[in-house]
Design a protein around this motif. Structure first.
Motif, short mmCIF file in Angstrom:
data_model
loop_
_atom_site.label_atom_id
_atom_site.label_comp_id
_atom_site.label_asym_id
_atom_site.label_seq_id
_atom_site.Cartn_x
_atom_site.Cartn_y
_atom_site.Cartn_z
N SER A 13 0.82 -1.21 0.00
CA SER A 13 0.00 0.00 0.00
C SER A 13 0.86 1.26 0.00
CB SER A 13 -0.93 0.02 1.21
OG SER A 13 -1.85 -1.03 1.15
N VAL A 14 1.96 1.21 0.72
CA VAL A 14 2.88 2.35 0.74
C VAL A 14 3.45 2.59 -0.65
CG1 VAL A 14 5.10 3.17 1.63
CG2 VAL A 14 3.48 2.08 3.17
N ALA A 15 3.92 1.53 -1.29
CA ALA A 15 4.48 1.65 -2.64
C ALA A 15 3.43 2.14 -3.63
CB ALA A 15 5.04 0.31 -3.09
N ASP A 16 2.23 1.60 -3.56
CA ASP A 16 1.16 2.02 -4.46
C ASP A 16 0.83 3.50 -4.26
OD1 ASP A 16 1.17 -0.61 -5.24
OD2 ASP A 16 -0.88 -1.04 -4.59
N GLY A 17 0.81 3.94 -3.01
CA GLY A 17 0.52 5.34 -2.72
C GLY A 17 1.60 6.27 -3.25
N LEU A 18 2.86 5.83 -3.15
CA LEU A 18 3.96 6.65 -3.66
C LEU A 18 3.86 6.85 -5.16
CD1 LEU A 18 6.95 5.15 -1.64
CD2 LEU A 18 6.02 7.46 -1.43
N VAL A 19 3.47 5.82 -5.87
CA VAL A 19 3.41 5.90 -7.34
C VAL A 19 2.07 6.47 -7.80
CG1 VAL A 19 3.43 4.57 -9.49
CG2 VAL A 19 5.03 4.01 -7.65
N LEU A 20 0.98 5.90 -7.33
CA LEU A 20 -0.34 6.28 -7.84
C LEU A 20 -0.88 7.57 -7.24
CD1 LEU A 20 -1.96 2.73 -7.81
CD2 LEU A 20 -0.89 3.92 -9.74
N GLY A 21 -0.41 7.91 -6.04
CA GLY A 21 -0.90 9.11 -5.37
C GLY A 21 0.01 10.30 -5.50
N SER A 22 1.01 10.19 -6.33
CA SER A 22 1.99 11.26 -6.48
C SER A 22 1.64 12.16 -7.66
CB SER A 22 3.38 10.64 -6.72
OG SER A 22 4.29 11.63 -7.13
N LYS A 38 5.71 -0.47 -14.45
CA LYS A 38 7.14 -0.58 -14.13
C LYS A 38 7.48 0.19 -12.86
CE LYS A 38 8.97 -1.27 -18.80
NZ LYS A 38 9.81 -0.69 -19.86
N ALA A 39 6.90 1.37 -12.70
CA ALA A 39 7.15 2.16 -11.49
C ALA A 39 6.60 1.45 -10.26
CB ALA A 39 6.56 3.55 -11.64
N LEU A 40 5.40 0.86 -10.39
CA LEU A 40 4.82 0.11 -9.27
C LEU A 40 5.70 -1.08 -8.90
CD1 LEU A 40 0.99 0.04 -10.03
CD2 LEU A 40 2.11 1.02 -8.02
N ASP A 41 6.15 -1.82 -9.90
CA ASP A 41 7.01 -2.98 -9.63
C ASP A 41 8.28 -2.56 -8.89
OD1 ASP A 41 5.17 -4.60 -10.89
OD2 ASP A 41 6.32 -4.78 -12.76
N ALA A 42 8.91 -1.47 -9.35
CA ALA A 42 10.15 -1.00 -8.73
C ALA A 42 9.90 -0.49 -7.31
CB ALA A 42 10.78 0.10 -9.58
N ALA A 43 8.83 0.25 -7.13
CA ALA A 43 8.52 0.78 -5.80
C ALA A 43 8.17 -0.35 -4.83
CB ALA A 43 7.37 1.78 -5.89
N ARG A 44 7.38 -1.32 -5.29
CA ARG A 44 7.02 -2.43 -4.42
C ARG A 44 8.24 -3.23 -3.99
NH1 ARG A 44 1.75 -4.22 -7.98
NH2 ARG A 44 0.32 -2.64 -7.14
N GLU A 45 9.16 -3.44 -4.93
CA GLU A 45 10.38 -4.17 -4.61
C GLU A 45 11.23 -3.40 -3.60
OE1 GLU A 45 14.40 -5.74 -6.85
OE2 GLU A 45 12.55 -5.64 -8.00
N ALA A 46 11.38 -2.10 -3.81
CA ALA A 46 12.19 -1.29 -2.91
C ALA A 46 11.58 -1.22 -1.51
CB ALA A 46 12.36 0.12 -3.48
N VAL A 47 10.28 -1.02 -1.43
CA VAL A 47 9.61 -0.89 -0.15
C VAL A 47 9.55 -2.23 0.58
CG1 VAL A 47 7.42 -0.28 0.95
CG2 VAL A 47 8.34 1.16 -0.84
N ALA A 48 9.47 -3.32 -0.16
CA ALA A 48 9.43 -4.64 0.47
C ALA A 48 10.68 -4.90 1.30
CB ALA A 48 9.27 -5.72 -0.59
N ASP A 49 11.80 -4.32 0.88
CA ASP A 49 13.05 -4.48 1.63
C ASP A 49 12.99 -3.81 3.00
OD1 ASP A 49 14.11 -5.90 -0.48
OD2 ASP A 49 15.21 -4.18 -1.30
N LEU A 50 12.08 -2.87 3.17
CA LEU A 50 11.95 -2.13 4.43
C LEU A 50 10.91 -2.75 5.37
CD1 LEU A 50 11.82 1.46 2.91
CD2 LEU A 50 13.82 0.30 3.85
N ALA A 51 10.16 -3.70 4.86
CA ALA A 51 9.05 -4.27 5.62
C ALA A 51 9.52 -5.32 6.63
CB ALA A 51 8.04 -4.89 4.67
N ASP A 52 8.70 -5.51 7.66
CA ASP A 52 8.99 -6.56 8.63
C ASP A 52 8.51 -7.91 8.09
OD1 ASP A 52 6.20 -6.63 9.00
OD2 ASP A 52 6.27 -5.58 10.92
#
Length: 70
Positions: A13-22, A38-52
């Motif tokens: 949801s964080v990644a989607d908000g960064l891309v779709l809500g920007s 492509k932006a969603l895929d990249a953002a989701r991958e990057a944010v997933a690294d920060l998740a618990d």
């Protein structure tokens, strides 16, 4: 400014908000028909690294509160 601890949120949801809500979404769309995907895929991958382990992100939110008087 006011800083509060928000509830943990789903990383996707964080990644989607960064891309779709920007405001930059229009620029992403201009880069091609699959730009948003492509932006969603990249953002989701990057944010997933920060998740618990539960896929959630824990962070803080800060708001700048301004009051104007005349």
């Amino acid at each position: 400014s006011l800083t509060l601890p928000p509830p943990k949120v789903n990383a996707r949801s964080v990644a989607d908000g960064l891309v779709l809500g920007s405001p930059l979404r229009a620029e992403v769309e201009e880069r091609g028909p699959d730009g948003v995907r492509k932006a969603l895929d990249a953002a989701r991958e990057a944010v997933a690294d920060l998740a618990d382990a539960d896929g959630r992100i824990d962070s803080t939110m800060t708001a700048l509160i301004v009051t104007a008087q005349r």
